[in-house]
Motif scaffolding. Structure first.
Motif, PDB file in Angstrom:
ATOM      1  N   ASP A  83      -3.352 -14.722   2.909  1.00 25.11           N
ATOM      2  CA  ASP A  83      -3.291 -14.258   4.296  1.00 25.11           C
ATOM      3  C   ASP A  83      -3.256 -15.415   5.283  1.00 25.11           C
ATOM      4  N   LEU A  84      -3.949 -16.500   4.932  1.00 18.48           N
ATOM      5  CA  LEU A  84      -3.999 -17.648   5.831  1.00 18.48           C
ATOM      6  C   LEU A  84      -4.108 -18.938   5.024  1.00 18.48           C
ATOM      7  N   ILE A  85      -3.154 -19.839   5.234  1.00 16.49           N
ATOM      8  CA  ILE A  85      -3.229 -21.186   4.660  1.00 16.49           C
ATOM      9  C   ILE A  85      -3.900 -22.062   5.717  1.00 16.49           C
ATOM     10  N   GLN A  86      -5.086 -22.574   5.399  1.00 16.38           N
ATOM     11  CA  GLN A  86      -5.864 -23.284   6.420  1.00 16.38           C
ATOM     12  C   GLN A  86      -5.680 -24.794   6.388  1.00 16.38           C
ATOM     13  N   SER A  87      -4.762 -25.277   5.559  1.00 19.14           N
ATOM     14  CA  SER A  87      -4.741 -26.722   5.304  1.00 19.14           C
ATOM     15  C   SER A  87      -3.351 -27.358   5.436  1.00 19.14           C
ATOM     16  N   LEU A  88      -2.617 -26.971   6.473  1.00 19.18           N
ATOM     17  CA  LEU A  88      -1.338 -27.627   6.734  1.00 19.18           C
ATOM     18  C   LEU A  88      -1.612 -29.045   7.245  1.00 19.18           C
ATOM     19  N   ASP A  89      -1.073 -30.050   6.521  1.00 17.30           N
ATOM     20  CA  ASP A  89      -1.414 -31.428   6.888  1.00 17.30           C
ATOM     21  C   ASP A  89      -0.229 -32.393   6.870  1.00 17.30           C
ATOM     22  N   ILE A 112      -3.457 -25.737  11.205  1.00 19.79           N
ATOM     23  CA  ILE A 112      -3.250 -27.174  11.027  1.00 19.79           C
ATOM     24  C   ILE A 112      -4.610 -27.813  10.772  1.00 19.79           C
ATOM     25  N   GLU A 113      -4.700 -28.572   9.681  1.00 14.21           N
ATOM     26  CA  GLU A 113      -5.959 -29.250   9.367  1.00 14.21           C
ATOM     27  C   GLU A 113      -5.972 -30.635  10.018  1.00 14.21           C
ATOM     28  N   ASP A 132       4.029 -34.463  16.509  1.00 17.76           N
ATOM     29  CA  ASP A 132       5.190 -34.428  15.610  1.00 17.76           C
ATOM     30  C   ASP A 132       5.165 -33.169  14.741  1.00 17.76           C
ATOM     31  N   LEU A 133       3.982 -32.827  14.257  1.00 13.96           N
ATOM     32  CA  LEU A 133       3.859 -31.642  13.408  1.00 13.96           C
ATOM     33  C   LEU A 133       4.090 -30.366  14.221  1.00 13.96           C
ATOM     34  N   LEU A 134       3.567 -30.316  15.422  1.00 17.26           N
ATOM     35  CA  LEU A 134       3.776 -29.148  16.284  1.00 17.26           C
ATOM     36  C   LEU A 134       5.260 -28.956  16.593  1.00 17.26           C
ATOM     37  N   GLN A 135       5.955 -30.047  16.862  1.00 20.34           N
ATOM     38  CA  GLN A 135       7.393 -29.951  17.148  1.00 20.34           C
ATOM     39  C   GLN A 135       8.164 -29.420  15.939  1.00 20.34           C
ATOM     40  N   ALA A 136       7.752 -29.838  14.752  1.00 15.81           N
ATOM     41  CA  ALA A 136       8.402 -29.345  13.527  1.00 15.81           C
ATOM     42  C   ALA A 136       8.102 -27.852  13.331  1.00 15.81           C
ATOM     43  N   CYS A 137       6.878 -27.446  13.657  1.00 12.13           N
ATOM     44  CA  CYS A 137       6.498 -26.026  13.524  1.00 12.13           C
ATOM     45  C   CYS A 137       7.331 -25.141  14.452  1.00 12.13           C
ATOM     46  N   GLU A 138       7.643 -25.663  15.623  1.00 14.41           N
ATOM     47  CA  GLU A 138       8.412 -24.881  16.596  1.00 14.41           C
ATOM     48  C   GLU A 138       9.811 -24.535  16.082  1.00 14.41           C
TER      49      GLU A 138
END
Length: 219
Positions: A83-89, A112-113, A132-138
């Motif tokens: 249901d939820l992956i809590q460890s995107l790094d 995002i961890e 950088d990670l937020l931009q990729a998520c978008e």
């Protein structure tokens, strides 16, 4: 103290808006059943194989949280099971999740961890890598970011407060901004030894293992 008593004791310390995740890694189904009987429906695992085994044997209405370091070559096994992956790094992990979930036309909900204590032996990204990670998520179609997760360094109550405050500050700043595929709904911080401080500092999701089940049993 029984598992049931431990859970009821913890829940007394939580506001209604704080979700309790029972960290069930290394625990057997019988132990988990005690937690389920008291009403716990959110369980956290940090090994892919153990998670898969338990999803097959345990109640189907349970929400599973993956809270450990997720290797890219293991992503394919958890698609549709978590249901939820809590460890995107990392962006590389994000891209693998986007690809695997895209193939099944499913959405991956993730946190995002952040490595808030900048500890070399812990996973999670540093604060300066966040943009950088937020931009990729978008750019993703099959990923939704729901908030942040952190594991803080062990320390005194004052040191714990310092790191929890720091994480909450990052969370609040991101909450004010508008992103595609990203909302700051969940701040997952606080474990068995420090969850009370975490809640005081703004956590709305705590991950408790030994505080529920007692000392961990490693095979």
């Amino acid at each position: 103290m029984s598992i049931e008593e431990s859970i009821l004791g913890i829940e007394k310390n939580l506001n209604n808006n704080v979700k309790l995740i029972a960290v069930s890694k290394t625990r057997n189904i019988d132990e988990m059943e005690h937690a389920y009987e008291v009403g716990v429906r959110d369980f956290g695992e940090n090994k892919v194989q153990e998670l898969i085994n338990k999803t097959e044997k345990f109640h189907k209405d349970v929400r599973w949280h993956f809270i450990g370091h997720l290797q890219r070559n293991k992503v394919k096994y958890i698609v549709g099971k978590v249901d939820l992956i809590q460890s995107l790094d990392s962006v590389r992990l994000l891209n693998e999740i986007e690809k695997r979930y895209g193939k099944e036309n499913l959405i991956a909900n993730m946190l995002i961890e952040i490595n808030i204590g900048r500890e070399e032996n812990k996973s999670g990204i540093y604060e300066e890598e966040l943009q950088d990670l937020l931009q990729a998520c978008e750019k993703c179609k099959n990923v939704k970011i729901k908030g942040l997760m952190c594991i803080i360094p062990k320390g005194t109550n004052e040191q714990c407060k310092h790191y929890f405050k720091k994480a909450k500050l990052i969370f609040d700043k991101l909450k004010e901004k508008s992103y595609q595929n990203i909302s700051m709904d969940i701040l997952s911080m606080g474990m068995s030894g420090d969850y009370k401080i975490a809640v005081e500092e703004g956590s709305n999701m705590v991950r408790v293992g030994q505080g529920i089940f007692g000392p961990r049993k490693y095979k």
